[in-house]
Design an enzyme around this catalytic site. Structure first.
Site, short mmCIF file in Angstrom:
data_model
loop_
_atom_site.label_atom_id
_atom_site.label_comp_id
_atom_site.label_asym_id
_atom_site.label_seq_id
_atom_site.Cartn_x
_atom_site.Cartn_y
_atom_site.Cartn_z
CG HIS A 76 -4.89 3.03 -1.97
ND1 HIS A 76 -4.51 2.41 -3.15
CD2 HIS A 76 -4.16 2.43 -0.99
CE1 HIS A 76 -3.60 1.48 -2.88
NE2 HIS A 76 -3.36 1.47 -1.57
CD GLU A 77 -3.78 3.57 2.65
OE1 GLU A 77 -3.93 2.39 3.03
OE2 GLU A 77 -2.81 3.92 1.95
CG HIS A 80 -5.67 -1.30 1.64
ND1 HIS A 80 -5.43 -2.36 0.80
CD2 HIS A 80 -4.68 -0.40 1.40
CE1 HIS A 80 -4.34 -2.10 0.08
NE2 HIS A 80 -3.88 -0.92 0.42
CG HIS A 86 -1.60 -2.99 -2.66
ND1 HIS A 86 -0.66 -3.17 -1.67
CD2 HIS A 86 -2.11 -1.74 -2.47
CE1 HIS A 86 -0.61 -2.08 -0.93
NE2 HIS A 86 -1.48 -1.20 -1.38
CE1 TYR A 130 0.96 0.40 -3.05
CE2 TYR A 130 3.19 -0.47 -3.19
CZ TYR A 130 2.10 -0.09 -2.44
OH TYR A 130 2.16 -0.19 -1.08
ZN ZN Z 1 -2.25 0.29 -0.29
#
Ligand code: ZN
Length: 178
Positions: A76-77, A80, A86, A130
């Site tokens: 996930h990071e 980014h 997100h 999320y």
């Molecule tokens: Zn995040």
């Protein structure tokens, strides 16, 4: 396409980091390589939760990867760092989720970002979405019975988004043709 995301030689937890790389490189044309003399690169830092800047910032760019971060969190990071925001901060998110502001501590993580959605539909199953709670409900899907917040794999739309952003089409076609 080779990215400019590269590892520092002193990194620990290499197996987990490689597993997160593989989650991305298996389904896109994005490849990761160790830093040689490149001036811009990702530097893995432990001890500050799981966090990353969005997109390439230039120079030694920190990516926080502490002991509680799973391989899925790291993936996930990395997304980014590769430029993805997100999913629940898309401009059209209010059609798909309800944000319970009274339960939200880190408000910045829920502010709408007018980012490029690559003309792809909203994706509740995205690894960039999320989950529904921080103990109290924070973001809830309007469609019932849908799980959100998975960190196990890139969704089909995550894959499409990255392949569009990094123009993987030709590379992937070649891969399937050989
Ligand atoms: Zn995040």
């Amino acid at each position: 396409m080779i990215t400019d995301l590269v590892l520092t030689p002193t990194v620990s937890r290499e197996a987990e980091i490689k597993a997160a790389f593989k989650m991305i490189s298996d389904v896109t044309c994005i490849r990761f390589k160790k830093r040689d003399t490149e001036s811009s690169y990702l530097k893995f830092v432990t001890g500050n939760g799981c966090a990353s800047f969005v997109g390439c910032q230039g120079g030694a760019q920190q990516l926080f990867f502490s002991s509680e971060c799973t391989v899925g969190n790291l993936c996930h990071e990395l997304l980014h760092a590769l430029g993805l925001y997100h999913e629940h901060t898309r401009e059209d998110r209010d059609k798909y989720v309800t944000v319970n502001w009274q339960n939200i501590v880190a408000e910045n993580n829920f502010k709408v970002n007018p980012g490029n959605t690559q003309n792809l539909p909203y994706d509740l199953t995205s690894i960039m979405h999320y989950g529904r709670t921080n103990g109290n409900p924070t973001v809830l899907p309007k469609q019932s019975g849908v799980e959100i917040g998975q960190r196990k794999h890139l969704s089909q739309l995550d894959i499409e988004r990255l392949n569009k952003l990094y123009r993987c089409g030709r590379a992937l076609e070649n891969k399937y043709m050989t």
